[in-house]
Scaffold this motif. Sequence first.
Motif, PDB file in Angstrom:
ATOM      1  N   ARG A 238       0.822  -1.218   0.000  1.00  0.00           N
ATOM      2  CA  ARG A 238       0.000   0.000   0.000  1.00  0.00           C
ATOM      3  C   ARG A 238       0.856   1.268   0.000  1.00  0.00           C
ATOM      4  NH1 ARG A 238      -2.709  -3.458   3.697  1.00  0.00           N
ATOM      5  NH2 ARG A 238      -4.781  -4.077   2.965  1.00  0.00           N
ATOM      6  N   PHE A 239       2.066   1.200  -0.518  1.00  0.00           N
ATOM      7  CA  PHE A 239       2.964   2.354  -0.468  1.00  0.00           C
ATOM      8  C   PHE A 239       2.885   3.172  -1.750  1.00  0.00           C
ATOM      9  CE2 PHE A 239       7.126   4.389  -1.187  1.00  0.00           C
ATOM     10  CZ  PHE A 239       7.174   5.184  -0.048  1.00  0.00           C
ATOM     11  N   ILE A 240       2.908   4.503  -1.585  1.00  0.00           N
ATOM     12  CA  ILE A 240       2.958   5.458  -2.696  1.00  0.00           C
ATOM     13  C   ILE A 240       4.270   6.223  -2.592  1.00  0.00           C
ATOM     14  CG2 ILE A 240       1.897   7.498  -3.746  1.00  0.00           C
ATOM     15  CD1 ILE A 240      -0.722   6.615  -2.178  1.00  0.00           C
ATOM     16  N   LEU A 241       5.044   6.243  -3.669  1.00  0.00           N
ATOM     17  CA  LEU A 241       6.279   7.021  -3.675  1.00  0.00           C
ATOM     18  C   LEU A 241       5.998   8.384  -4.283  1.00  0.00           C
ATOM     19  CD1 LEU A 241       9.315   7.250  -3.167  1.00  0.00           C
ATOM     20  CD2 LEU A 241       9.691   6.326  -5.469  1.00  0.00           C
ATOM     21  N   GLY A 242       5.932   9.396  -3.427  1.00  0.00           N
ATOM     22  CA  GLY A 242       5.763  10.767  -3.889  1.00  0.00           C
ATOM     23  C   GLY A 242       7.113  11.462  -3.905  1.00  0.00           C
ATOM     24  N   VAL A 243       7.453  12.076  -5.025  1.00  0.00           N
ATOM     25  CA  VAL A 243       8.771  12.681  -5.187  1.00  0.00           C
ATOM     26  C   VAL A 243       8.633  14.096  -5.737  1.00  0.00           C
ATOM     27  CG1 VAL A 243       9.820  10.426  -5.607  1.00  0.00           C
ATOM     28  CG2 VAL A 243       9.116  11.833  -7.558  1.00  0.00           C
ATOM     29  N   GLY A 244       9.688  14.884  -5.528  1.00  0.00           N
ATOM     30  CA  GLY A 244       9.751  16.216  -6.092  1.00  0.00           C
ATOM     31  C   GLY A 244      11.148  16.765  -5.946  1.00  0.00           C
ATOM     32  N   SER A 245      11.360  17.948  -6.496  1.00  0.00           N
ATOM     33  CA  SER A 245      12.692  18.541  -6.501  1.00  0.00           C
ATOM     34  C   SER A 245      12.977  19.391  -5.281  1.00  0.00           C
ATOM     35  CB  SER A 245      12.867  19.407  -7.759  1.00  0.00           C
ATOM     36  OG  SER A 245      12.921  18.596  -8.907  1.00  0.00           O
ATOM     37  N   GLY A 246      11.951  19.941  -4.648  1.00  0.00           N
ATOM     38  CA  GLY A 246      12.181  20.877  -3.573  1.00  0.00           C
ATOM     39  C   GLY A 246      12.565  22.249  -4.120  1.00  0.00           C
ATOM     40  N   TYR A 247      12.686  23.217  -3.217  1.00  0.00           N
ATOM     41  CA  TYR A 247      12.919  24.585  -3.653  1.00  0.00           C
ATOM     42  C   TYR A 247      13.884  25.348  -2.745  1.00  0.00           C
ATOM     43  CZ  TYR A 247       9.564  25.399   0.095  1.00  0.00           C
ATOM     44  OH  TYR A 247       8.936  25.387   1.306  1.00  0.00           O
ATOM     45  N   ARG A 248      14.384  24.701  -1.677  1.00  0.00           N
ATOM     46  CA  ARG A 248      15.165  25.433  -0.679  1.00  0.00           C
ATOM     47  C   ARG A 248      16.662  25.323  -0.969  1.00  0.00           C
ATOM     48  NH1 ARG A 248      14.493  23.435   4.739  1.00  0.00           N
ATOM     49  NH2 ARG A 248      15.126  25.512   5.452  1.00  0.00           N
ATOM     50  N   GLU A 249      17.276  26.468  -1.158  1.00  0.00           N
ATOM     51  CA  GLU A 249      18.705  26.490  -1.471  1.00  0.00           C
ATOM     52  C   GLU A 249      19.549  25.956  -0.325  1.00  0.00           C
ATOM     53  OE1 GLU A 249      20.004  30.289  -2.822  1.00  0.00           O
ATOM     54  OE2 GLU A 249      18.625  30.340  -4.543  1.00  0.00           O
ATOM     55  N   VAL A 250      19.099  26.149   0.918  1.00  0.00           N
ATOM     56  CA  VAL A 250      19.879  25.663   2.053  1.00  0.00           C
ATOM     57  C   VAL A 250      20.008  24.147   2.010  1.00  0.00           C
ATOM     58  CG1 VAL A 250      17.860  25.533   3.600  1.00  0.00           C
ATOM     59  CG2 VAL A 250      20.162  25.795   4.564  1.00  0.00           C
ATOM     60  N   GLU A 251      18.975  23.460   1.555  1.00  0.00           N
ATOM     61  CA  GLU A 251      19.040  22.000   1.422  1.00  0.00           C
ATOM     62  C   GLU A 251      19.971  21.599   0.278  1.00  0.00           C
ATOM     63  OE1 GLU A 251      14.551  20.805   2.946  1.00  0.00           O
ATOM     64  OE2 GLU A 251      14.807  21.607   0.923  1.00  0.00           O
TER      65      GLU A 251
END
Length: 312
Positions: A100-113
């Motif tokens: 029942r797992f969903i892999l949600g992904v994205g790039s993010g937006y925070r320069e500190v990270e």
Amino acid sequence: MKFGLFALFQALLEESASEKLGELLAQVGAARRYGFDSILVGQHYLSSPYQMLQPMPLLGRIVSEAAGMRIGSGIILLPLLNPVAIAEEAATLDVISGGRFILGVGSGYREVEDRALGVAKSEKARRLVEALEVIKLLWKGQAIDFKGEFFELENAKISVRPIQKPRPPIWMAGNGDKAIMSAARFGDAWLVNPHATLSTLIRQVRIYRDSLKAAGKPFPDEFPIMREAYTAENEQRAFEEVRPYLEAKYKTYTAWGQETAFSDRDPLTRPLSELAADRFVIGSPSQCTEELARYAEKLGVNHVIVRMSWPG
């Protein structure tokens, strides 16, 4: 229509993280009892002024409170991470959750990270696509050789395969138009963000549909959206109760650089009554019902993940 709970763990620095975890687990249990379909958790690093737990171990703890529900990352910052590790961790959670797992992904937006994890902003979109390719190949369960711009594997075989066939669904988040085009090409669904207004989303759904068509893909059977949501006996009381917390949260988003991820100019620092218009679901139960029905009608979404608690 399916409903999910975004289990937001963002505690104030002076709060007890263990106590806040107990509150979050109680929310998850309530969501299960009241018929919610899914639980999503998010990710940030270096999250001052908030405390945050990391999503994969948190989901491993949540799963026992969410028996029978789907669980997922909403989202993990995939360009900053190693795809082999994520493929293994996601497969593990798929087994633990009974498929029942969903892999949600994205790039993010925070320069500190980005800086802290040594990833240039200019390469994040390419890293995201390449990491997804590695994950999809590994989930097939066969030994693979792979040589890309960022990742190289030789005779690599995953330790455990996911239960779901052919694999767990991949939801790709995106605020900007280019990210939405990528979600159409490389994901199973675009996970619609909680920040954009309905008018912006109507325009972006057209971009998503056109990009799906160009990629030779059908519109997904499941189309998820995240929304900030709060209900009380009437609209005035709902806004009074939620105002200090949502306004503070969105001031932090602005300080983190969230607005830079938008395609349309959309300042987030303004009074809640203005900010909420065509963006949040706040009011009496009947008003919230009508607002959710509007999103379903205008956008075609059929899985609403509501975020109902905030720091403080």
